[in-house]
Write a protein that holds these residues in place. Structure first.
Motif, PDB file in Angstrom:
ATOM      1  N   ILE A 119       1.246  -0.556   0.198  1.00 25.93           N
ATOM      2  CA  ILE A 119       0.212   0.654  -0.264  1.00 25.93           C
ATOM      3  C   ILE A 119       0.632   1.499  -0.048  1.00 25.93           C
ATOM      4  CG2 ILE A 119      -1.706   1.145   1.177  1.00 25.93           C
ATOM      5  CD1 ILE A 119      -2.816  -0.864   2.340  1.00 25.93           C
ATOM      6  N   GLU A 120       1.834   0.998   0.584  1.00 21.09           N
ATOM      7  CA  GLU A 120       2.406   2.266   0.644  1.00 21.09           C
ATOM      8  C   GLU A 120       3.631   2.948  -0.542  1.00 21.09           C
ATOM      9  OE1 GLU A 120       6.745   4.160   3.417  1.00 21.09           O
ATOM     10  OE2 GLU A 120       5.949   1.848   3.371  1.00 21.09           O
ATOM     11  N   THR A 121       4.286   2.144  -1.033  1.00 21.31           N
ATOM     12  CA  THR A 121       4.311   2.014  -2.858  1.00 21.31           C
ATOM     13  C   THR A 121       3.742   2.646  -3.604  1.00 21.31           C
ATOM     14  OG1 THR A 121       6.033  -0.018  -2.024  1.00 21.31           O
ATOM     15  CG2 THR A 121       5.734   0.842  -4.437  1.00 21.31           C
ATOM     16  N   THR A 122       2.497   1.489  -3.745  1.00 24.77           N
ATOM     17  CA  THR A 122       0.575   2.097  -4.241  1.00 24.77           C
ATOM     18  C   THR A 122       1.098   3.731  -3.961  1.00 24.77           C
ATOM     19  OG1 THR A 122      -0.184   0.394  -4.676  1.00 24.77           O
ATOM     20  CG2 THR A 122      -1.592   1.968  -4.582  1.00 24.77           C
ATOM     21  N   LEU A 123       0.639   4.499  -2.797  1.00 22.13           N
ATOM     22  CA  LEU A 123       0.394   5.893  -2.462  1.00 22.13           C
ATOM     23  C   LEU A 123       1.668   6.510  -2.688  1.00 22.13           C
ATOM     24  CD1 LEU A 123      -0.688   4.944   1.500  1.00 22.13           C
ATOM     25  CD2 LEU A 123      -2.137   5.473  -1.149  1.00 22.13           C
ATOM     26  N   LYS A 124       3.004   6.099  -2.978  1.00 23.94           N
ATOM     27  CA  LYS A 124       3.912   6.827  -3.568  1.00 23.94           C
ATOM     28  C   LYS A 124       3.691   7.116  -4.804  1.00 23.94           C
ATOM     29  CE  LYS A 124       7.429   4.947   0.012  1.00 23.94           C
ATOM     30  NZ  LYS A 124       8.518   4.908   0.930  1.00 23.94           N
ATOM     31  N   ALA A 125       3.364   6.242  -5.701  1.00 22.45           N
ATOM     32  CA  ALA A 125       3.513   6.045  -7.478  1.00 22.45           C
ATOM     33  C   ALA A 125       1.933   7.321  -7.103  1.00 22.45           C
ATOM     34  CB  ALA A 125       2.865   4.993  -7.227  1.00 22.45           C
ATOM     35  N   ALA A 126       1.137   7.465  -6.507  1.00 21.63           N
ATOM     36  CA  ALA A 126      -0.403   8.017  -6.940  1.00 21.63           C
ATOM     37  C   ALA A 126       0.480   8.991  -6.727  1.00 21.63           C
ATOM     38  CB  ALA A 126      -1.465   7.565  -5.783  1.00 21.63           C
ATOM     39  N   GLY A 127       1.294   9.272  -5.666  1.00 20.53           N
ATOM     40  CA  GLY A 127       1.589  11.278  -5.018  1.00 20.53           C
ATOM     41  C   GLY A 127       2.289  11.575  -6.121  1.00 20.53           C
ATOM     42  N   LEU A 128       2.979  10.717  -7.090  1.00 30.16           N
ATOM     43  CA  LEU A 128       4.275  10.860  -8.336  1.00 30.16           C
ATOM     44  C   LEU A 128       3.678  11.247  -9.215  1.00 30.16           C
ATOM     45  CD1 LEU A 128       7.371  10.979  -9.068  1.00 30.16           C
ATOM     46  CD2 LEU A 128       7.274   8.794  -9.574  1.00 30.16           C
ATOM     47  N   SER A 129       1.786  10.636  -9.342  1.00 31.59           N
ATOM     48  CA  SER A 129       1.622  10.375 -10.426  1.00 31.59           C
ATOM     49  C   SER A 129       0.500  12.157 -10.717  1.00 31.59           C
ATOM     50  CB  SER A 129       0.847  10.008 -10.812  1.00 31.59           C
ATOM     51  OG  SER A 129       1.173   8.275 -10.842  1.00 31.59           O
ATOM     52  N   TYR A 130       0.956  12.371  -9.282  1.00 32.37           N
ATOM     53  CA  TYR A 130      -0.423  13.501  -9.283  1.00 32.37           C
ATOM     54  C   TYR A 130       0.460  14.344  -9.470  1.00 32.37           C
ATOM     55  CZ  TYR A 130      -2.554  17.617  -6.594  1.00 32.37           C
ATOM     56  OH  TYR A 130      -3.623  19.002  -6.768  1.00 32.37           O
ATOM     57  N   ILE A 131       2.249  15.201  -8.753  1.00 34.13           N
ATOM     58  CA  ILE A 131       2.931  15.659  -8.988  1.00 34.13           C
ATOM     59  C   ILE A 131       3.454  16.336 -10.660  1.00 34.13           C
ATOM     60  CG2 ILE A 131       5.166  16.483  -7.854  1.00 34.13           C
ATOM     61  CD1 ILE A 131       5.464  14.827  -6.038  1.00 34.13           C
ATOM     62  N   LEU A 132       3.250  14.594 -11.248  1.00 33.38           N
ATOM     63  CA  LEU A 132       3.961  14.158 -12.832  1.00 33.38           C
ATOM     64  C   LEU A 132       2.755  15.554 -13.814  1.00 33.38           C
ATOM     65  CD1 LEU A 132       5.592  10.602 -13.247  1.00 33.38           C
ATOM     66  CD2 LEU A 132       6.647  13.580 -13.385  1.00 33.38           C
ATOM     67  N   TYR A 133       1.614  14.920 -12.713  1.00 36.21           N
ATOM     68  CA  TYR A 133       0.465  15.647 -14.028  1.00 36.21           C
ATOM     69  C   TYR A 133      -0.132  16.937 -13.444  1.00 36.21           C
ATOM     70  CZ  TYR A 133      -4.934  17.724 -13.968  1.00 36.21           C
ATOM     71  OH  TYR A 133      -5.352  18.394 -13.413  1.00 36.21           O
ATOM     72  N   LYS A 134       0.380  17.797 -12.338  1.00 39.09           N
ATOM     73  CA  LYS A 134       0.918  19.180 -12.146  1.00 39.09           C
ATOM     74  C   LYS A 134       1.590  19.650 -13.058  1.00 39.09           C
ATOM     75  CE  LYS A 134      -2.274  20.074  -9.215  1.00 39.09           C
ATOM     76  NZ  LYS A 134      -3.822  20.907  -9.664  1.00 39.09           N
ATOM     77  N   LEU A 135       2.327  18.979 -13.284  1.00 44.53           N
ATOM     78  CA  LEU A 135       4.176  19.279 -13.932  1.00 44.53           C
ATOM     79  C   LEU A 135       3.634  19.287 -15.112  1.00 44.53           C
ATOM     80  CD1 LEU A 135       7.164  17.787 -12.058  1.00 44.53           C
ATOM     81  CD2 LEU A 135       6.132  20.192 -11.899  1.00 44.53           C
ATOM     82  N   THR A 136       3.233  18.460 -16.049  1.00 46.24           N
ATOM     83  CA  THR A 136       2.844  18.707 -17.555  1.00 46.24           C
ATOM     84  C   THR A 136       1.674  19.662 -17.655  1.00 46.24           C
ATOM     85  OG1 THR A 136       1.802  17.049 -17.172  1.00 46.24           O
ATOM     86  CG2 THR A 136       3.702  16.081 -17.183  1.00 46.24           C
TER      87      THR A 136
END
Length: 284
Positions: A119-136
């Motif tokens: 679950i921790e890895t999935t949450l980290k991936a979700a956070g990274l996806s959100y950051i990339l969504y904002k950056l792009t």
């Protein structure tokens, strides 16, 4: 039989040395080549140039081959072509197995993230996806790639040069963030307590019942030592239960043995009482 040369992938130590500028000449060449390639891809349409050169070269090859067959009976391209060397076999023998193994590892990690094996890895991936969504949404893909390359070749060497200062600053910032988080959490609890109490009072028995299920913290209690105790409806009832104006009779204090002795005494003296009653009746 000639064997294809074995190409070993760069190790993590060589990559770290490259990014930390241990060999400035080599790192400068790699860094400069990447920057120049990005600029070329940004301002020059390589795909258009490729297809333009392709159709011109193919036309010249066909014309030379036709002219040679027309003049000498053998095409110039066929006659003067260099010895062909196969790169596909080397690619299949060396690169394809490594790509296949890497593809399996990527698929395995991807499935772990998607199906929440950790679950921790999935949450980290979700956070990274959100950051990339904002950056792009703020920057173009070229800007992000160029900034990533610059950061990749500058941050490691800056960190290695100022390692002690950066570690101390990160530790102080982490401690300050934890203290502020605890402070804001305490303030939030204090601010929400009156509202929760109002909700409990407005909901009546339901609110009281829900509140009774939560442990009450005291001044000397701790999270790890105290265990919540929950009362039941039977514990709240008084010892003497009454219904209306009536009261349940008390249990006799005499034991069963006392009653048994009384019955036996009555049975033993029954014949004497019968004879006395018969004599009195005869006398009458």
């Amino acid at each position: 039989m000639s064997t294809a040369p074995i190409v070993t992938p760069p190790s993590s130590s060589s990559t770290c040395s490259l990014l930390t500028w241990k060999d400035p000449v080599l790192t400068g060449k790699v860094f400069g080549s990447i920057i120049v390639s990005l600029i070329v891809l940004k301002y020059i349409n390589l795909i258009n140039l490729f297809f333009r050169g392709a159709y011109v070269g193919l036309l010249l090859s066909a014309a030379a081959e036709y002219a040679g067959k027309l003049v000498t009976g053998q095409g110039f391209v066929t006659k003067y072509k260099p010895a062909a060397k196969s790169y596909a076999k080397q690619f299949n023998d060396v690169i394809i197995p490594q790509l296949a193994e890497l593809n399996l590892k990527i698929e395995e990690e991807f499935q772990k993230i998607i199906y929440s094996h950790d679950i921790e890895t999935t949450l980290k991936a979700a956070g990274l996806s959100y950051i990339l969504y904002k950056l792009t949404s703020w920057f173009t893909l070229f800007t992000l790639i160029a900034a990533s390359v610059v950061i990749l070749f500058t941050v490691p060497v800056i960190y290695q040069t100022n390692k002690k200062e950066i570690d101390a600053a990160v530790a102080n910032f982490t401690k300050l963030a934890k203290n502020k988080t605890a402070e804001y959490t305490s303030l939030a609890h204090k601010a929400a307590a009156p509202h929760i109490e109002t909700i409990v009072k407005s909901t009546g028995p339901v609110g009281k019942f829900v509140k009774s299920k939560f442990p009450t913290r005291t001044a000397g209690s701790t999270v790890g030592d105290s265990k919540p105790t929950f009362g039941t409806a039977a514990d709240e009832l008084p010892s003497a239960t009454t219904t209306g104006s009536s009261k349940f009779p008390d249990v006799p204090s005499a034991s069963l043995g006392d009653h048994k002795s009384t019955v036996e005494e009555f049975v033993d003296h029954a014949p004497e009482h019968a004879q006395n009653a018969q004599s009195e009746f005869t006398h009458f």
